[in-house]
Design an enzyme around this catalytic site. Structure first.
Site, short mmCIF file in Angstrom:
data_model
loop_
_atom_site.label_atom_id
_atom_site.label_comp_id
_atom_site.label_asym_id
_atom_site.label_seq_id
_atom_site.Cartn_x
_atom_site.Cartn_y
_atom_site.Cartn_z
N GLU A 1 3.15 -5.25 7.58
CA GLU A 1 2.26 -4.22 8.14
C GLU A 1 2.41 -4.08 9.65
OE1 GLU A 1 1.38 -6.63 6.07
OE2 GLU A 1 0.34 -5.77 4.35
N ALA B 1 0.85 -1.20 0.00
CA ALA B 1 0.00 0.00 0.00
C ALA B 1 0.88 1.24 0.00
CB ALA B 1 -0.88 -0.01 1.25
N GLY C 1 0.74 -5.26 0.32
CA GLY C 1 -0.22 -5.42 -0.78
C GLY C 1 0.38 -6.10 -2.00
N GLU D 1 -0.03 -9.58 -1.25
CA GLU D 1 -1.47 -9.88 -1.32
C GLU D 1 -1.95 -9.96 -2.77
OE1 GLU D 1 -2.21 -6.60 1.32
OE2 GLU D 1 -3.12 -7.93 2.80
#
Ligand code: COA
Length: 258
Positions: free
Chosen positions: A130, A64, A107, A110
């Site tokens: 994270e 992110a 991300g 992910e």
């Protein structure tokens, strides 16, 4: 659609290649997530034979865009952008391959987890860091990582933020193959090209049944399979494949994708 933060190439062999091109570290900003969702929607509207998602050589994607974080209000907007973009690729009725070179963090990891199959370069590094920011994965990491590597390894990775290199990723099933860096795109395109020449309707049904089946009981999954087994015989390729076998033997069919 004009993309600014990724490229979408449709190749003559039926393979579509999505390449993240958002600067040096490929942060998955709101804007890039929007373009990813749009790319998945474009592919769904005019399905290719298979999809490869890749990023930069040194960094697949750094996760992110941390500069866009704020408080709960921003999180309430960003979380769905991740789920929508990654979910749209996961839902494509085609084989979606992540070709991962360098860091796939947060991300980025992910996004790779939302793909059906992960080919990693020997230089790939996966992680859900994270927790080191005091937050949690928001793009499916707490769910898809556990389904891929098991709950205990997912917890260890997500609770420590430890990064996992290619050889370990292969061992724990996070990477499905590891290849030399110069072979990464060659191998991903070869596998995608092979699949793209296959019986695409049957592939789409198979992907759906596996994805839905692991979320349900064995009995319900087998019931879904019985329906899918009927559905697949409505495809042209089922007739072509069976007739070709009876006439020429295994593996000789030329499929139409219908
Ligand atoms: N979002 C926003 N900016 C990011 C970023 C991210 N996820 N990851 C890196 N950047 C920025 C850095 O702040 C830095 O900016 P600057 O040049 O203005 O200082 C620039 O990208 C380069 O990063 P840097 O850390 O110096 O590069 P590196 O090559 O040493 O390391 C990474 C690359 C990806 C390993 C490292 O940047 C990293 O760990 N990033 C964060 C990953 C993360 O926590 N992701 C989860 C987010 S929830």
């Amino acid at each position: 659609m004009v993309y600014e933060l990724l490229t979408l190439e449709r190749r003559d062999d039926g393979v579509a290649v999505v390449t993240l091109t958002n600067g040096k570290v490929n942060p998955l900003s709101r804007e890039l997530l929007g373009e990813l969702k749009q790319a998945a929607d474009d592919l769904a509207a005019d399905l290719p034979g298979a999809v490869v998602i890749t990023g930069g050589d040194r960094i697949f994607a750094a996760g992110a865009d941390i500069s866009q974080f704020g408080g709960p209000d921003e999180a309430a907007e960003i979380g769905p952008l991740f789920h929508d973009a990654i979910g749209a690729f996961a839902a494509l009725p085609r084989f979606v391959i992540a070709a991962v070179s360098g860091y796939a963090l947060g991300g980025g990891c992910e996004l790779a987890l939302g793909c059906d199959y992960r080919i990693a370069s020997e230089r790939a590094v996966f992680g859900q860091p994270e927790i080191l920011l005091g937050i949690i994965p928001g793009g499916g990491g707490t769910q898809r990582l556990a389904r891929v590597v098991g709950a205990s390894k997912a917890k260890e990775m997500c609770l420590t933020g430890r990064q996992v290199k290619a050889d370990e990723a292969l061992r724990i099933g996070l990477a499905d193959e590891v290849v030399a860096p110069e072979q990464l795109h060659v191998r991903a395109l070869a596998l995608a090209g092979e699949v793209a020449r296959g019986a695409l309707v049957a592939q789409g049904i198979t992907k759906r049944l596996i994805d839905d089946g692991i979320e349900t009981s064995l009995d319900d999954g087998l019931a879904m399979e019985r329906d899918g087994f009927v559905e697949v015989f409505r495809s042209d390729d089922s007739q072509i494949g069976v007739a070709s076998f009876l006439e020429h033997g295994p593996g000789k069919a030329t499929f139409t994708g219908r």
